[in-house]
Design an enzyme around this catalytic site. Structure first.
Site, PDB file in Angstrom:
ATOM      1  N   CYS A   1      -1.327   0.555   7.305  1.00  0.00           N
ATOM      2  CA  CYS A   1      -2.857   0.085   7.463  1.00  0.00           C
ATOM      3  C   CYS A   1      -3.086  -1.172   6.603  1.00  0.00           C
ATOM      4  O   CYS A   1      -3.321  -2.221   6.976  1.00  0.00           O
ATOM      5  CB  CYS A   1      -3.841   1.303   6.945  1.00  0.00           C
ATOM      6  SG  CYS A   1      -3.828   2.563   8.107  1.00  0.00           S
ATOM      7  N   ARG A   2      -3.331  -1.018   5.118  1.00  0.00           N
ATOM      8  CA  ARG A   2      -3.811  -1.875   4.387  1.00  0.00           C
ATOM      9  C   ARG A   2      -2.913  -3.342   4.252  1.00  0.00           C
ATOM     10  O   ARG A   2      -3.212  -4.409   4.448  1.00  0.00           O
ATOM     11  CB  ARG A   2      -4.241  -1.417   3.124  1.00  0.00           C
ATOM     12  CG  ARG A   2      -5.371  -0.645   3.188  1.00  0.00           C
ATOM     13  CD  ARG A   2      -6.015   0.232   1.795  1.00  0.00           C
ATOM     14  NE  ARG A   2      -4.543   1.181   1.523  1.00  0.00           N
ATOM     15  CZ  ARG A   2      -4.368   1.978   0.426  1.00  0.00           C
ATOM     16  NH1 ARG A   2      -5.444   1.560  -0.576  1.00  0.00           N
ATOM     17  NH2 ARG A   2      -3.748   2.489   0.254  1.00  0.00           N
ATOM     18  N   SER A   3      -1.667  -2.873   3.998  1.00  0.00           N
ATOM     19  CA  SER A   3      -0.578  -3.806   3.537  1.00  0.00           C
ATOM     20  C   SER A   3      -0.297  -4.656   4.915  1.00  0.00           C
ATOM     21  O   SER A   3      -0.190  -5.915   4.637  1.00  0.00           O
ATOM     22  CB  SER A   3       0.769  -3.226   2.677  1.00  0.00           C
ATOM     23  OG  SER A   3       1.352  -2.356   3.202  1.00  0.00           O
TER      24      SER A   3
ATOM     25  N   CYS B   1       0.832  -1.240   0.014  1.00  0.00           N
ATOM     26  CA  CYS B   1      -0.014   0.295   0.051  1.00  0.00           C
ATOM     27  C   CYS B   1       0.896   1.142  -0.093  1.00  0.00           C
ATOM     28  O   CYS B   1       2.054   1.189  -0.274  1.00  0.00           O
ATOM     29  CB  CYS B   1      -1.079  -0.079   1.121  1.00  0.00           C
ATOM     30  SG  CYS B   1      -0.306   0.139   2.792  1.00  0.00           S
TER      31      CYS B   1
ATOM     32  N   ASP C   1      -8.278   3.157   1.299  1.00  0.00           N
ATOM     33  CA  ASP C   1      -7.221   3.626   2.396  1.00  0.00           C
ATOM     34  C   ASP C   1      -8.426   4.125   3.622  1.00  0.00           C
ATOM     35  O   ASP C   1      -8.819   4.953   3.464  1.00  0.00           O
ATOM     36  CB  ASP C   1      -6.288   4.570   1.814  1.00  0.00           C
ATOM     37  CG  ASP C   1      -5.472   5.039   3.024  1.00  0.00           C
ATOM     38  OD1 ASP C   1      -5.466   4.419   4.183  1.00  0.00           O
ATOM     39  OD2 ASP C   1      -4.267   5.488   2.614  1.00  0.00           O
TER      40      ASP C   1
ATOM     41  N   ASN D   1       2.598   1.680   4.063  1.00  0.00           N
ATOM     42  CA  ASN D   1       2.726   0.381   4.891  1.00  0.00           C
ATOM     43  C   ASN D   1       2.395   0.288   6.520  1.00  0.00           C
ATOM     44  O   ASN D   1       2.978  -0.284   7.145  1.00  0.00           O
ATOM     45  CB  ASN D   1       4.368  -0.059   4.894  1.00  0.00           C
ATOM     46  CG  ASN D   1       4.397  -1.547   5.090  1.00  0.00           C
ATOM     47  OD1 ASN D   1       5.574  -1.922   5.491  1.00  0.00           O
ATOM     48  ND2 ASN D   1       3.579  -2.462   5.080  1.00  0.00           N
TER      49      ASN D   1
END
Length: 159
Positions: free
Chosen positions: A15-17, A10, A127, A13
């Site tokens: 939140c999402r990933s 993301c 996000d 690095n």
């Protein structure tokens, strides 16, 4: 046998990933495949290098039995394009950033992560950084779906 190597990406690095890394690692572990699949995450930008995942991501993951606290943000580097078999972008902007960094043969390893989802009809994981806690829950739901599809794809293709 060589491990299948998976990198989730993301922007920062945090939140999402890292959430995808945690969800996928848990799924792989529960299926007894931890010795066959290597999992990591990174960001396309260097905003948060060395920092743990966002506290809201950690809290949402913890509610589902996942611990992200040991992860630390890092930026994608050129070796990642050689090292990983699957480089999974969370959205089109990060996909584009990755494709611009990679050499043409390496671009074949870069995918939108949501292409592996079966229950969500979208190609991007939004996000959640600037939203409320419900955004982090939605992201987890999306990631869990895509993670299951990705593991099924890896099983059919590599294992």
């Amino acid at each position: 046998m060589e491990k299948v190597k998976v990198l989730f990406v993301c922007m920062g690095n945090i939140c999402r990933s890292p959430t995808a890394q945690g969800v996928f690692a848990h799924l792989v572990q529960s299926q007894g495949l931890a010795d066959r699949i290597l999992i990591d995450s990174a960001g396309t930008h260097a905003y948060h290098i060395g920092k743990p995942p966002d506290s809201r991501s950690q809290a949402a993951a913890k509610d589902r039995g996942l611990d992200l606290s040991e992860q630390r943000a890092r930026k994608v580097d050129m070796l990642d394009f050689e090292r990983f078999d699957y480089i999974l972008a969370m959205d089109r902007a990060n996909l584009q950033d990755l494709q611009q960094l990679a050499f043409p043969p390496q671009q074949e390893r870069i995918y939108l992560f949501m292409r592996f989802a079966t229950r969500w009809n979208t190609d991007e994981v939004p996000d959640p950084y600037y939203g409320g806690s419900s955004g982090f829950e939605r992201v987890l739901d999306m990631i869990e779906d895509a993670a299951e599809g990705l593991l099924e794809h890896i099983r059919r293709t590599h294992l």
